[in-house]
Write a protein that holds these residues in place. Sequence first.
Motif, PDB file in Angstrom:
ATOM      1  N   THR A 273     -87.249   9.749 -43.168  1.00  0.00           N
ATOM      2  CA  THR A 273     -87.517   8.951 -42.354  1.00  0.00           C
ATOM      3  C   THR A 273     -86.334   8.430 -41.382  1.00  0.00           C
ATOM      4  OG1 THR A 273     -87.223   7.206 -43.767  1.00  0.00           O
ATOM      5  CG2 THR A 273     -89.344   7.913 -43.759  1.00  0.00           C
ATOM      6  N   ALA A 274     -85.194   8.668 -41.769  1.00  0.00           N
ATOM      7  CA  ALA A 274     -83.763   8.373 -41.085  1.00  0.00           C
ATOM      8  C   ALA A 274     -83.411   9.337 -39.883  1.00  0.00           C
ATOM      9  CB  ALA A 274     -82.624   7.974 -42.115  1.00  0.00           C
ATOM     10  N   SER A 275     -84.224  10.363 -40.027  1.00  0.00           N
ATOM     11  CA  SER A 275     -83.904  11.390 -39.180  1.00  0.00           C
ATOM     12  C   SER A 275     -84.510  10.953 -37.649  1.00  0.00           C
ATOM     13  CB  SER A 275     -84.620  12.929 -39.285  1.00  0.00           C
ATOM     14  OG  SER A 275     -84.421  13.628 -38.466  1.00  0.00           O
ATOM     15  N   PRO A 276     -83.676  11.307 -36.771  1.00  0.00           N
ATOM     16  CA  PRO A 276     -84.172  10.780 -35.308  1.00  0.00           C
ATOM     17  C   PRO A 276     -85.116  11.684 -34.661  1.00  0.00           C
ATOM     18  CG  PRO A 276     -82.018  11.559 -35.024  1.00  0.00           C
ATOM     19  CD  PRO A 276     -82.253  11.603 -36.551  1.00  0.00           C
ATOM     20  N   CYS A 277     -85.504  12.950 -35.490  1.00  0.00           N
ATOM     21  CA  CYS A 277     -86.350  13.736 -34.590  1.00  0.00           C
ATOM     22  C   CYS A 277     -86.708  14.971 -35.931  1.00  0.00           C
ATOM     23  CB  CYS A 277     -85.875  14.535 -33.412  1.00  0.00           C
ATOM     24  SG  CYS A 277     -86.887  15.721 -32.828  1.00  0.00           S
ATOM     25  N   ARG A 278     -88.051  14.934 -36.289  1.00  0.00           N
ATOM     26  CA  ARG A 278     -88.457  15.611 -37.403  1.00  0.00           C
ATOM     27  C   ARG A 278     -89.503  16.661 -36.708  1.00  0.00           C
ATOM     28  NH1 ARG A 278     -90.347  11.254 -41.299  1.00  0.00           N
ATOM     29  NH2 ARG A 278     -90.517  10.047 -39.304  1.00  0.00           N
TER      30      ARG A 278
END
Length: 312
Positions: A273-278
């Motif tokens: 969830t901390a990834s800015p783009c998945r």
Amino acid sequence: MSAYLPTMTQQSFHIPATTACPSLFVRRQPRHDAPAVLYVHGATFPSALSVGFDFGDGSWLDDWNGRDLDAWAFDFAGFGGSGRYPEMAEPADRHPPLGRAARAAGQVAAVLALIRRETGRQRISLVAHSWGTMPAGLATIADPETIEQLVLFAPIARRPGTGALPTLPAWSDVGKEAQHARFVEDVPKEHAPVLVAFDRWAPAYLASDPGAEARTPPAVRIPNGPRADNADAWQGRLAWQPEKLARPLTIVRGAWDSLCRDGDAAMILDAATASPCRRDIKLAAGTHLMHLETGRRVLHEAVGRRLKGEQP
């Protein structure tokens, strides 16, 4: 779309051995002043047999060069052109599995430091396959400012297993027949074969280990740490924590892959969830070894477009 540049001149580097790690072999297919990408291989064969293997129409490294990318790869300790653990010359049952993800992440970090020194670039993209996604994930979390983006090809994920963990020795010998059986097991029975050039790949695989031909039958000796990490993941203990990942994340996988199923991809993406783009990209007619199959160009295109910041 990539314009393949086959048989490009390669550079090679050797990171010296330390008391904690054998020497590391690093290959580069250069595009100077271009964004850098590093390939991180999986559990049973080195970079020359994966991202560097030319099927007759170029390798994956060639594809990256054709996309104006500076292409790098390396062999984990115990594989290919890298040094062997001293324990690999001893009986396998004397030691625990060699090359676990936590230590292998330090090898990824050492190669990233080499790339930064050689190129002057602060950030490098990582493309990691299968078990290699664990040390790649750990290295990204440990030093996020070094990584442009993380692309996980067929990652191993945490599953809610309840059985006993297998006891694995330090190393295993793996022959070409065992590799072939593993490579083709996920292809639907009614579908035509998709594995490519195994008649050329198999002798090159055996040649990746100088001791392979002396064994009966001939076999490549590999560290068992990756297999132990995979077994742990399938019993609920993944070696890295996707929830700590703060860089853009893409998962790319074949639709037939039994080792990276829909639920596996969802486990990693839902945790990150901390990834800015998945992104999750599921490709038709491919297995866990899609980079060795007829669909490899589709895989190259999907990964290449993500590396260039384009929509697949």
